[in-house]
Design a protein around this motif. Structure first.
Motif, PDB file in Angstrom:
ATOM      1  N   ASP A   1      59.260  23.271  68.158  1.00 22.94           N
ATOM      2  CA  ASP A   1      60.678  22.999  68.387  1.00 22.94           C
ATOM      3  C   ASP A   1      61.226  23.588  69.688  1.00 22.94           C
ATOM      4  O   ASP A   1      62.282  23.176  70.158  1.00 22.94           O
ATOM      5  CB  ASP A   1      61.515  23.502  67.212  1.00 22.94           C
ATOM      6  N   MET A   2      60.523  24.554  70.308  1.00 24.40           N
ATOM      7  CA  MET A   2      61.022  25.164  71.533  1.00 24.40           C
ATOM      8  C   MET A   2      59.867  25.719  72.351  1.00 24.40           C
ATOM      9  O   MET A   2      58.975  26.376  71.812  1.00 24.40           O
ATOM     10  CB  MET A   2      62.015  26.294  71.236  1.00 24.40           C
ATOM     11  N   ALA A   3      59.901  25.442  73.660  1.00 20.04           N
ATOM     12  CA  ALA A   3      58.855  25.935  74.552  1.00 20.04           C
ATOM     13  C   ALA A   3      59.491  26.333  75.875  1.00 20.04           C
ATOM     14  O   ALA A   3      60.540  25.816  76.253  1.00 20.04           O
ATOM     15  CB  ALA A   3      57.789  24.869  74.771  1.00 20.04           C
ATOM     16  N   GLN A   4      58.842  27.256  76.573  1.00 22.32           N
ATOM     17  CA  GLN A   4      59.321  27.643  77.886  1.00 22.32           C
ATOM     18  C   GLN A   4      58.153  27.804  78.842  1.00 22.32           C
ATOM     19  O   GLN A   4      57.023  28.032  78.421  1.00 22.32           O
ATOM     20  CB  GLN A   4      60.175  28.894  77.836  1.00 22.32           C
ATOM     21  N   ALA A   5      58.453  27.630  80.121  1.00 22.94           N
ATOM     22  CA  ALA A   5      57.437  27.758  81.156  1.00 22.94           C
ATOM     23  C   ALA A   5      58.049  28.472  82.344  1.00 22.94           C
ATOM     24  O   ALA A   5      59.237  28.330  82.628  1.00 22.94           O
ATOM     25  CB  ALA A   5      56.923  26.388  81.575  1.00 22.94           C
ATOM     26  N   GLY A   6      57.233  29.219  83.051  1.00 28.48           N
ATOM     27  CA  GLY A   6      57.671  29.911  84.251  1.00 28.48           C
ATOM     28  C   GLY A   6      56.701  29.671  85.389  1.00 28.48           C
ATOM     29  O   GLY A   6      55.619  29.127  85.195  1.00 28.48           O
ATOM     30  N   GLY A   7      57.111  30.066  86.576  1.00 25.18           N
ATOM     31  CA  GLY A   7      56.250  29.942  87.741  1.00 25.18           C
ATOM     32  C   GLY A   7      56.315  28.601  88.423  1.00 25.18           C
ATOM     33  O   GLY A   7      55.499  28.295  89.283  1.00 25.18           O
TER      34      GLY A   7
ATOM     35  N   GLY B   1      54.516  22.531  88.650  1.00 26.08           N
ATOM     36  CA  GLY B   1      53.722  23.751  88.639  1.00 26.08           C
ATOM     37  C   GLY B   1      54.167  24.695  87.542  1.00 26.08           C
ATOM     38  O   GLY B   1      55.073  24.409  86.777  1.00 26.08           O
ATOM     39  N   GLY B   2      53.509  25.827  87.470  1.00 25.39           N
ATOM     40  CA  GLY B   2      53.813  26.815  86.445  1.00 25.39           C
ATOM     41  C   GLY B   2      52.991  26.584  85.197  1.00 25.39           C
ATOM     42  O   GLY B   2      52.125  25.718  85.145  1.00 25.39           O
ATOM     43  N   LYS B   3      53.276  27.388  84.181  1.00 25.27           N
ATOM     44  CA  LYS B   3      52.589  27.224  82.904  1.00 25.27           C
ATOM     45  C   LYS B   3      53.457  27.792  81.804  1.00 25.27           C
ATOM     46  O   LYS B   3      54.339  28.607  82.042  1.00 25.27           O
ATOM     47  CB  LYS B   3      51.208  27.861  82.907  1.00 25.27           C
ATOM     48  N   GLY B   4      53.190  27.336  80.588  1.00 29.11           N
ATOM     49  CA  GLY B   4      53.985  27.806  79.470  1.00 29.11           C
ATOM     50  C   GLY B   4      53.496  27.242  78.160  1.00 29.11           C
ATOM     51  O   GLY B   4      52.454  26.608  78.088  1.00 29.11           O
ATOM     52  N   GLY B   5      54.281  27.451  77.147  1.00 31.96           N
ATOM     53  CA  GLY B   5      53.946  26.980  75.809  1.00 31.96           C
ATOM     54  C   GLY B   5      55.019  27.425  74.846  1.00 31.96           C
ATOM     55  O   GLY B   5      56.074  27.897  75.251  1.00 31.96           O
ATOM     56  N   GLY B   6      54.747  27.266  73.579  1.00 32.72           N
ATOM     57  CA  GLY B   6      55.729  27.672  72.587  1.00 32.72           C
ATOM     58  C   GLY B   6      55.483  27.025  71.247  1.00 32.72           C
ATOM     59  O   GLY B   6      54.377  26.597  70.931  1.00 32.72           O
TER      60      GLY B   6
ATOM     61  N   ASP C   1      58.950  12.749  66.662  1.00 30.60           N
ATOM     62  CA  ASP C   1      58.570  12.000  67.861  1.00 30.60           C
ATOM     63  C   ASP C   1      58.202  12.870  69.054  1.00 30.60           C
ATOM     64  O   ASP C   1      57.505  12.406  69.956  1.00 30.60           O
ATOM     65  CB  ASP C   1      59.718  11.079  68.284  1.00 30.60           C
ATOM     66  N   TYR C   2      58.703  14.098  69.094  1.00 32.01           N
ATOM     67  CA  TYR C   2      58.500  14.950  70.267  1.00 32.01           C
ATOM     68  C   TYR C   2      58.027  16.344  69.868  1.00 32.01           C
ATOM     69  O   TYR C   2      58.414  16.866  68.828  1.00 32.01           O
ATOM     70  CB  TYR C   2      59.805  15.086  71.067  1.00 32.01           C
ATOM     71  N   ASN C   3      57.206  16.926  70.733  1.00 31.23           N
ATOM     72  CA  ASN C   3      56.674  18.264  70.544  1.00 31.23           C
ATOM     73  C   ASN C   3      57.011  19.060  71.807  1.00 31.23           C
ATOM     74  O   ASN C   3      56.620  18.669  72.910  1.00 31.23           O
ATOM     75  CB  ASN C   3      55.161  18.142  70.328  1.00 31.23           C
ATOM     76  N   ALA C   4      57.748  20.152  71.675  1.00 29.05           N
ATOM     77  CA  ALA C   4      58.219  20.911  72.834  1.00 29.05           C
ATOM     78  C   ALA C   4      57.091  21.374  73.769  1.00 29.05           C
ATOM     79  O   ALA C   4      57.218  21.223  74.990  1.00 29.05           O
ATOM     80  CB  ALA C   4      59.078  22.092  72.385  1.00 29.05           C
ATOM     81  N   PRO C   5      55.973  21.925  73.265  1.00 29.25           N
ATOM     82  CA  PRO C   5      54.909  22.325  74.189  1.00 29.25           C
ATOM     83  C   PRO C   5      54.326  21.155  74.989  1.00 29.25           C
ATOM     84  O   PRO C   5      53.990  21.307  76.161  1.00 29.25           O
ATOM     85  CB  PRO C   5      53.853  22.963  73.284  1.00 29.25           C
ATOM     86  N   GLU C   6      54.225  19.977  74.358  1.00 37.03           N
ATOM     87  CA  GLU C   6      53.739  18.809  75.100  1.00 37.03           C
ATOM     88  C   GLU C   6      54.730  18.412  76.188  1.00 37.03           C
ATOM     89  O   GLU C   6      54.337  18.053  77.298  1.00 37.03           O
ATOM     90  CB  GLU C   6      53.492  17.639  74.151  1.00 37.03           C
ATOM     91  N   LEU C   7      56.018  18.473  75.878  1.00 33.45           N
ATOM     92  CA  LEU C   7      57.038  18.142  76.872  1.00 33.45           C
ATOM     93  C   LEU C   7      57.036  19.136  78.022  1.00 33.45           C
ATOM     94  O   LEU C   7      57.152  18.755  79.188  1.00 33.45           O
ATOM     95  CB  LEU C   7      58.424  18.087  76.208  1.00 33.45           C
ATOM     96  N   ILE C   8      56.896  20.413  77.717  1.00 36.38           N
ATOM     97  CA  ILE C   8      56.890  21.434  78.768  1.00 36.38           C
ATOM     98  C   ILE C   8      55.670  21.247  79.673  1.00 36.38           C
ATOM     99  O   ILE C   8      55.742  21.456  80.885  1.00 36.38           O
ATOM    100  CB  ILE C   8      56.982  22.864  78.183  1.00 36.38           C
ATOM    101  N   GLN C   9      54.558  20.796  79.099  1.00 37.34           N
ATOM    102  CA  GLN C   9      53.373  20.531  79.916  1.00 37.34           C
ATOM    103  C   GLN C   9      53.617  19.388  80.891  1.00 37.34           C
ATOM    104  O   GLN C   9      53.120  19.411  82.015  1.00 37.34           O
ATOM    105  CB  GLN C   9      52.155  20.238  79.032  1.00 37.34           C
ATOM    106  N   GLU C  10      54.376  18.380  80.476  1.00 33.95           N
ATOM    107  CA  GLU C  10      54.737  17.284  81.381  1.00 33.95           C
ATOM    108  C   GLU C  10      55.529  17.815  82.574  1.00 33.95           C
ATOM    109  O   GLU C  10      55.283  17.437  83.714  1.00 33.95           O
ATOM    110  CB  GLU C  10      55.559  16.220  80.651  1.00 33.95           C
ATOM    111  N   LEU C  11      56.479  18.691  82.307  1.00 36.70           N
ATOM    112  CA  LEU C  11      57.288  19.267  83.389  1.00 36.70           C
ATOM    113  C   LEU C  11      56.439  20.117  84.317  1.00 36.70           C
ATOM    114  O   LEU C  11      56.572  20.037  85.540  1.00 36.70           O
ATOM    115  CB  LEU C  11      58.433  20.106  82.811  1.00 36.70           C
ATOM    116  N   THR C  12      55.561  20.933  83.763  1.00 37.33           N
ATOM    117  CA  THR C  12      54.765  21.815  84.616  1.00 37.33           C
ATOM    118  C   THR C  12      53.706  21.043  85.398  1.00 37.33           C
ATOM    119  O   THR C  12      53.294  21.484  86.462  1.00 37.33           O
ATOM    120  CB  THR C  12      54.120  22.960  83.815  1.00 37.33           C
TER     121      THR C  12
END
Length: 66
Positions: free
Chosen positions: A40-46, A32-37, A17-28
């Protein structure tokens, strides 16, 4: 200048049901910031530290509403 960061981990039982990079994009999108992964796991900074609390609140509400 300080910046914030996010880490999203998706457990095996939620991977269909969920994809970590898609979720991290929602947060950024919200803080702001950017990230990926990996799926199962993604991170973003900035991220803008002043927007992190709002981003987490809106993100949590969106997940609950799904």
């Amino acid at each position: 200048s300080s910046s914030g960061s996010f880490l999203v981990k998706v457990g095996d039982e939620l991977m269909k049901d969920y994809n970590a990079p898609e979720l991290i994009q929602e947060l950024t999108k919200l803080a702001g910031g950017k990230g990926g992964g990996r799926p199962d796991m993604a991170q973003a900074g900035g991220a803008d530290p002043s927007k992190i609390e709002l981003a987490l609140s809106q993100f949590s509400k969106k997940l609950v509403d799904q």
